[in-house]
Structure formats: C-alpha cells, structure tokens
Design a protein around this motif. Structure first.
Motif, PDB file in Angstrom:
ATOM      1  N   LEU A 178     -27.549  32.540 -15.178  1.00  0.00           N
ATOM      2  CA  LEU A 178     -28.032  31.907 -13.944  1.00  0.00           C
ATOM      3  C   LEU A 178     -28.006  32.887 -12.778  1.00  0.00           C
ATOM      4  CD1 LEU A 178     -26.367  28.380 -14.163  1.00  0.00           C
ATOM      5  CD2 LEU A 178     -28.807  28.895 -14.320  1.00  0.00           C
ATOM      6  N   ALA A 179     -26.927  33.642 -12.671  1.00  0.00           N
ATOM      7  CA  ALA A 179     -26.821  34.624 -11.590  1.00  0.00           C
ATOM      8  C   ALA A 179     -27.939  35.659 -11.704  1.00  0.00           C
ATOM      9  CB  ALA A 179     -25.455  35.307 -11.636  1.00  0.00           C
ATOM     10  N   LYS A 180     -28.196  36.113 -12.924  1.00  0.00           N
ATOM     11  CA  LYS A 180     -29.266  37.092 -13.144  1.00  0.00           C
ATOM     12  C   LYS A 180     -30.622  36.516 -12.723  1.00  0.00           C
ATOM     13  CE  LYS A 180     -31.328  39.959 -16.759  1.00  0.00           C
ATOM     14  NZ  LYS A 180     -31.284  40.335 -18.170  1.00  0.00           N
ATOM     15  N   LEU A 181     -30.889  35.256 -13.096  1.00  0.00           N
ATOM     16  CA  LEU A 181     -32.146  34.615 -12.704  1.00  0.00           C
ATOM     17  C   LEU A 181     -32.277  34.522 -11.187  1.00  0.00           C
ATOM     18  CD1 LEU A 181     -32.616  31.610 -15.175  1.00  0.00           C
ATOM     19  CD2 LEU A 181     -34.113  33.586 -14.889  1.00  0.00           C
ATOM     20  N   HIS A 182     -31.211  34.126 -10.524  1.00  0.00           N
ATOM     21  CA  HIS A 182     -31.250  34.021  -9.064  1.00  0.00           C
ATOM     22  C   HIS A 182     -31.520  35.386  -8.424  1.00  0.00           C
ATOM     23  CE1 HIS A 182     -30.367  29.832  -8.486  1.00  0.00           C
ATOM     24  NE2 HIS A 182     -29.269  29.887  -9.225  1.00  0.00           N
ATOM     25  N   HIS A 183     -30.877  36.418  -8.947  1.00  0.00           N
ATOM     26  CA  HIS A 183     -31.101  37.763  -8.390  1.00  0.00           C
ATOM     27  C   HIS A 183     -32.538  38.221  -8.633  1.00  0.00           C
ATOM     28  CE1 HIS A 183     -27.084  38.376  -6.931  1.00  0.00           C
ATOM     29  NE2 HIS A 183     -26.559  38.122  -8.118  1.00  0.00           N
ATOM     30  N   GLN A 184     -33.080  37.897  -9.815  1.00  0.00           N
ATOM     31  CA  GLN A 184     -34.463  38.270 -10.112  1.00  0.00           C
ATOM     32  C   GLN A 184     -35.436  37.566  -9.168  1.00  0.00           C
ATOM     33  OE1 GLN A 184     -34.719  37.207 -14.251  1.00  0.00           O
ATOM     34  NE2 GLN A 184     -34.070  39.232 -14.947  1.00  0.00           N
ATOM     35  N   ARG A 185     -35.053  36.397  -8.704  1.00  0.00           N
ATOM     36  CA  ARG A 185     -35.898  35.634  -7.784  1.00  0.00           C
ATOM     37  C   ARG A 185     -35.653  36.026  -6.329  1.00  0.00           C
ATOM     38  NH1 ARG A 185     -34.646  30.025 -10.914  1.00  0.00           N
ATOM     39  NH2 ARG A 185     -36.054  30.403 -12.666  1.00  0.00           N
ATOM     40  N   GLY A 186     -34.775  37.013  -6.128  1.00  0.00           N
ATOM     41  CA  GLY A 186     -34.528  37.511  -4.778  1.00  0.00           C
ATOM     42  C   GLY A 186     -33.497  36.728  -3.990  1.00  0.00           C
ATOM     43  N   ASN A 187     -32.705  35.900  -4.653  1.00  0.00           N
ATOM     44  CA  ASN A 187     -31.651  35.151  -3.971  1.00  0.00           C
ATOM     45  C   ASN A 187     -30.395  36.012  -3.875  1.00  0.00           C
ATOM     46  OD1 ASN A 187     -33.266  32.791  -3.819  1.00  0.00           O
ATOM     47  ND2 ASN A 187     -32.741  32.302  -5.933  1.00  0.00           N
ATOM     48  N   ALA A 188     -30.069  36.424  -2.676  1.00  0.00           N
ATOM     49  CA  ALA A 188     -28.912  37.296  -2.480  1.00  0.00           C
ATOM     50  C   ALA A 188     -27.607  36.613  -2.859  1.00  0.00           C
ATOM     51  CB  ALA A 188     -28.849  37.758  -1.021  1.00  0.00           C
ATOM     52  N   ASP A 189     -27.589  35.288  -2.774  1.00  0.00           N
ATOM     53  CA  ASP A 189     -26.372  34.540  -3.098  1.00  0.00           C
ATOM     54  C   ASP A 189     -26.394  34.018  -4.535  1.00  0.00           C
ATOM     55  OD1 ASP A 189     -28.415  32.728  -2.721  1.00  0.00           O
ATOM     56  OD2 ASP A 189     -27.182  31.267  -1.650  1.00  0.00           O
ATOM     57  N   GLY A 190     -27.038  34.762  -5.430  1.00  0.00           N
ATOM     58  CA  GLY A 190     -27.192  34.335  -6.822  1.00  0.00           C
ATOM     59  C   GLY A 190     -25.886  34.072  -7.532  1.00  0.00           C
ATOM     60  N   ASP A 191     -24.890  34.930  -7.314  1.00  0.00           N
ATOM     61  CA  ASP A 191     -23.590  34.722  -7.959  1.00  0.00           C
ATOM     62  C   ASP A 191     -22.951  33.425  -7.489  1.00  0.00           C
ATOM     63  OD1 ASP A 191     -23.976  37.138  -9.227  1.00  0.00           O
ATOM     64  OD2 ASP A 191     -22.612  38.254  -7.930  1.00  0.00           O
ATOM     65  N   ALA A 192     -23.022  33.165  -6.205  1.00  0.00           N
ATOM     66  CA  ALA A 192     -22.433  31.944  -5.650  1.00  0.00           C
ATOM     67  C   ALA A 192     -23.163  30.705  -6.161  1.00  0.00           C
ATOM     68  CB  ALA A 192     -22.464  31.985  -4.124  1.00  0.00           C
ATOM     69  N   ARG A 193     -24.475  30.776  -6.242  1.00  0.00           N
ATOM     70  CA  ARG A 193     -25.251  29.640  -6.755  1.00  0.00           C
ATOM     71  C   ARG A 193     -24.906  29.354  -8.207  1.00  0.00           C
ATOM     72  NH1 ARG A 193     -31.449  29.477  -4.618  1.00  0.00           N
ATOM     73  NH2 ARG A 193     -31.050  29.796  -2.411  1.00  0.00           N
ATOM     74  N   ALA A 194     -24.759  30.400  -8.989  1.00  0.00           N
ATOM     75  CA  ALA A 194     -24.407  30.228 -10.401  1.00  0.00           C
ATOM     76  C   ALA A 194     -23.019  29.615 -10.534  1.00  0.00           C
ATOM     77  CB  ALA A 194     -24.472  31.574 -11.120  1.00  0.00           C
TER      78      ALA A 194
END
Length: 196
Positions: free
Chosen positions: A49-65
């Motif tokens: 999930l974190a990887k997907l968020h980062h690929q989509r340009g979400n800087a807070d991908g780790d937190a979202r995951a």
C-alpha cells in the motif's frame, strides 16, 4: 450467520486493492465468513500500500498505509492468526517458498480457503491434501454474494454509502469493480443494481 462454518485466510495481494479489500471486509463484517490474516500478511499489505501511494505521488504514503492496516486490525481483532511458526519447519515445496507462511497460517486457523490473486503459487493438489482451496478474491466474493444475495446486497449497499471521496451511485460502483477486474462479482451484482 455463515461465519460459524467457513473461514478464509486472505493473502496480502487480495488486500492491496481497495475494491477487493472493501468487499471482503464488508462481507466479513456481515458475518458471511470468518476473516483471517497474519502479521506477515499485514506487513506485506502495508508495504504494498505504501508503495502504491508513493507511486501515485502521495508524500504521506507510509502514514496512509499504516492507517489502513490499523483500521483493519481494529475492526477485526479476531482475524489475527499467530503461533504458526512451528508449521514452517517442514516446507511444503510451494512454487514460491515465500508463500509458505500463508499456508501455515491457514492450517493453524483451520481455514477452508486462501483468498489470493496468486493462484498458481498454491497448487490445488497440495492444498487438497490440507483440506484447503485457493480462490481469487473475485471468485470468492461472487460466490459469497450468491450464497445469500438478500443479505449480501445490503452489506454492499452500506459499503457504497460509506464512500465519501468520491461518493458513488450503484452504476459508478459497478464500473469501478469492473475496471479493477472484479468481473464475476459484477455479473452477480448487476441484477441487483437498483438495490445497491
């Protein structure tokens, strides 16, 4: 309801997709089956999930995951399977040895099914000896809905009504399912689109 007789261990690859995850969790919440996972599965899900968020340009991908995993574990505290390390001592010879933990957790919790997108990694002959079967999320969801459509449709409607960004009507929801490869699920749900 049905949860007393059927247990499914859900693999990380089926939890990463938001639509598969939402449908599986909604049906588990409605007690169609007993949902199970392990910490290893949740860790893999969080990383993906974190990887997907980062690929989509979400800087807070780790937190979202982390937030997604925390919400899942809070909603389903009984889903955690642990103490299966001893079952890993005798590998089964899976095509991908990194999947041994999935079968070990399924055996430990006496699951009847492993819900996974990696069907080829779980040979039917081997699973049969363990009284297990591997099903894709789409197959599993479609069959679960068909089991008792009168109870499943309201659960899916409630899921749709919880969606806020964006809100969706039934046709939007079904198009999203289809766009994400949930073809069997859409086939079952289309006849109920007026009730979703």
């Amino acid at each position: 309801m049905f949860a007393n007789r059927y247990t499914a261990l859900v693999d990380a690859c089926s939890l990463v997709s938001i639509w598969r995850r939402n449908l599986l969790l909604s049906l588990a919440e409605a007690e169609f089956f007993r949902l199970r996972w392990s910490q290893t599965i949740l860790d893999e899900t969080e990383r993906a999930l974190a990887k997907l968020h980062h690929q989509r340009g979400n800087a807070d991908g780790d937190a979202r995951a982390r937030k997604a995993i925390a919400a899942m574990t809070k909603a389903f505290p009984e889903a955690m399977v642990d103490d299966f390390a001893q079952l890993l001592a005798n590998p089964l010879g899976l095509p991908d040895p990194n999947d041994e933990h999935v079968i070990a957790a399924a055996v430990k919790t006496q699951a009847q099914a492993i819900v996974t997108e990696n069907i080829s990694d779980f040979p039917a002959e081997l699973l049969g000896r363990l009284n297990l079967e591997a099903r894709t999320a789409d197959e599993f969801i479609a069959d679960t809905i068909a089991l008792e459509e009168g109870l499943a449709i309201p659960a899916i409607r409630n899921m749709r009504l919880r969606l806020k960004r964006p809100e969706m009507d039934a046709s939007d929801l079904l198009r999203s399912f289809e766009a994400h490869g949930l073809f069997e699920t859409v086939t079952v749900l289309t006849q109920h689109s007026g009730s979703i």
